[in-house]
Enzyme design. Structure first.
Site, PDB file in Angstrom:
ATOM      1  N   HIS A 124       0.788  -1.263  -0.204  1.00 57.64           N
ATOM      2  CA  HIS A 124       0.154   0.155   0.015  1.00 57.64           C
ATOM      3  C   HIS A 124       0.914   1.153   0.010  1.00 57.64           C
ATOM      4  O   HIS A 124       2.032   1.252   0.876  1.00 57.64           O
ATOM      5  CB  HIS A 124      -0.878  -0.151   1.281  1.00 57.64           C
ATOM      6  CG  HIS A 124      -2.011   1.204   1.108  1.00 57.64           C
ATOM      7  ND1 HIS A 124      -1.639   2.425   1.505  1.00 57.64           N
ATOM      8  CD2 HIS A 124      -3.239   1.067   0.935  1.00 57.64           C
ATOM      9  CE1 HIS A 124      -2.803   3.175   1.295  1.00 57.64           C
ATOM     10  NE2 HIS A 124      -3.648   2.338   1.057  1.00 57.64           N
ATOM     11  N   GLU A 126       0.750   4.237   1.421  1.00 58.12           N
ATOM     12  CA  GLU A 126       1.068   4.869   2.634  1.00 58.12           C
ATOM     13  C   GLU A 126       2.216   3.938   3.340  1.00 58.12           C
ATOM     14  O   GLU A 126       2.919   4.661   3.914  1.00 58.12           O
ATOM     15  CB  GLU A 126      -0.168   4.954   3.512  1.00 58.12           C
ATOM     16  CG  GLU A 126       0.076   5.501   4.770  1.00 58.12           C
ATOM     17  CD  GLU A 126      -1.022   5.647   5.672  1.00 58.12           C
ATOM     18  OE1 GLU A 126      -2.202   5.625   5.353  1.00 58.12           O
ATOM     19  OE2 GLU A 126      -1.209   5.642   7.041  1.00 58.12           O
ATOM     20  N   SER A 267     -12.283   8.129   0.235  1.00 58.36           N
ATOM     21  CA  SER A 267     -12.025   8.607  -0.960  1.00 58.36           C
ATOM     22  C   SER A 267     -13.089   9.059  -2.002  1.00 58.36           C
ATOM     23  O   SER A 267     -13.020   8.907  -3.036  1.00 58.36           O
ATOM     24  CB  SER A 267     -10.752   8.160  -1.617  1.00 58.36           C
ATOM     25  OG  SER A 267     -11.025   6.671  -1.623  1.00 58.36           O
TER      26      SER A 267
END
Ligand code: SF4
Length: 308
Positions: A124, A126, A267
């Protein structure tokens, strides 16, 4: 048929700010405009920007020297920022301030020479970004409870942990508990790294699960927080489904159901949720929609601009 909209859902402050940064840059400078990684993990948002000329890249070498680029809300490792500086890119870092907070904790723990367990989903964006702030010799990435058994760190040492911001609150508690048992001197971040938006959206799905017999989560397949919402509903014993857009909604999942819980990831723009409601109403015209006041409406993060 009744639809209950989750109390907290859709854009969080970090996503809203990152999208506003791109919109402002488009308005002020036009194209070419580059974005490093998907600005937020939503297919419709990214496709809309692509249609307006924004170029998304996964490699800074694909960006011409001196061009304008925005780093996504998920954060980037320091190497990317240094590379952008070296290549004279005009950049804005749209990393969510709550991700930046985790980066700062990572730096603090590494400066104290502490082994740091980073809990998150491998691959991911992040996690990639946050990993870059931990000294490589001190970094230990784990995804779940069973990974704790594989950690080969002296149990008498003070070990720190940090997490991705969009994890399952309940699962992460279990992992931290196991870490505490293995490392009695475990050091926690000052406040949970799981952000308010993730926590609130999971809590709201739990609320829906008490009254609904099916739950629909609007979110893209690669959105971590949206997937955690589907899992949360499912773990509460309610059949839960994730759909990117209304087109993907298989209306047969609503057969014999009377109360639909509807939520969306951090999102997801509201128009995608409205399109799902519209589709359901096309099949069940008598549907009543219940909506509640959103307690997050006053949470806003700043919109940063390019420094010339
Ligand atoms: S989900 Fe949380 S950490 Fe991620 S952008 Fe939104 S507020 Fe920031």
């Amino acid at each position: 048929m009744e639809i209950f909209l989750a109390r907290t859902q859709g854009f969080c402050a970090g996503v809203a700010s990152a999208i506003d940064i791109v919109e402002l840059a488009l308005k002020t400078y036009g194209t070419p405009l580059y974005v490093y990684h998907d600005i937020v993990h939503n297919t419709s948002v990214v496709n809309d920007m692509k249609n307006r000329g924004v170029i998304f890249v996964e490699d800074l070498n694909d960006v011409p020297e001196g061009a304008r680029i925005i780093f996504s809300a998920h954060g980037v490792p320091p190497g990317i920022i240094n590379n952008a500086k070296a290549r004279h890119l005009k950049f804005v870092d749209a990393t969510c301030p709550l991700v930046t907070k985790v980066h700062k904790e990572a730096v603090k723990f590494s400066n104290q020479n502490m082994d740091t367990v980073l809990i998150g989903h491998v691959g991911h964006q992040e996690l990639v970004g946050t990993s870059g702030y931990v000294h490589p010799n001190l970094l230990h990435i784990i995804e779940d409870e069973k990974d704790v058994d594989q950690l080969h760190i002296d149990a008498q040492k003070t070990v720190a942990y940090i997490t991705q911001t969009t994890l399952s609150v309940d699962e992460t508690k279990g992992i931290i508990e196991k870490l505490k048992q293995k490392f009695p001197k475990l050091m926690a971040p000052p406040r949970s790294d799981i952000c308010y938006a993730t926590q609130n959206r999971q809590d709201a799905v739990k609320e829906l699960a008490k009254i609904c017999d099916v739950i629909i989560i609007c979110g893209s397949p690669h959105s971590s927080n949206s997937n955690r919402l589907r899992e949360t509903g499912q773990q509460q014993g309610v059949s839960s489904h994730i759909v990117d857009t209304a087109k993907e909604l298989n209306i047969s999942i609503l057969k014999d159901k009377t109360k639909i819980g509807l939520s969306s990831g951090a999102s997801v723009p509201r128009y995608l949720v409205d399109a799902i409601i519209k589709k359901i109403k096309t099949h069940y015209p008598e549907t009543i929609v219940h909506e509640f006041e959103n307690p997050e409406k006053n949470i806003v993060f700043p919109v940063l601009q390019f420094k010339e």
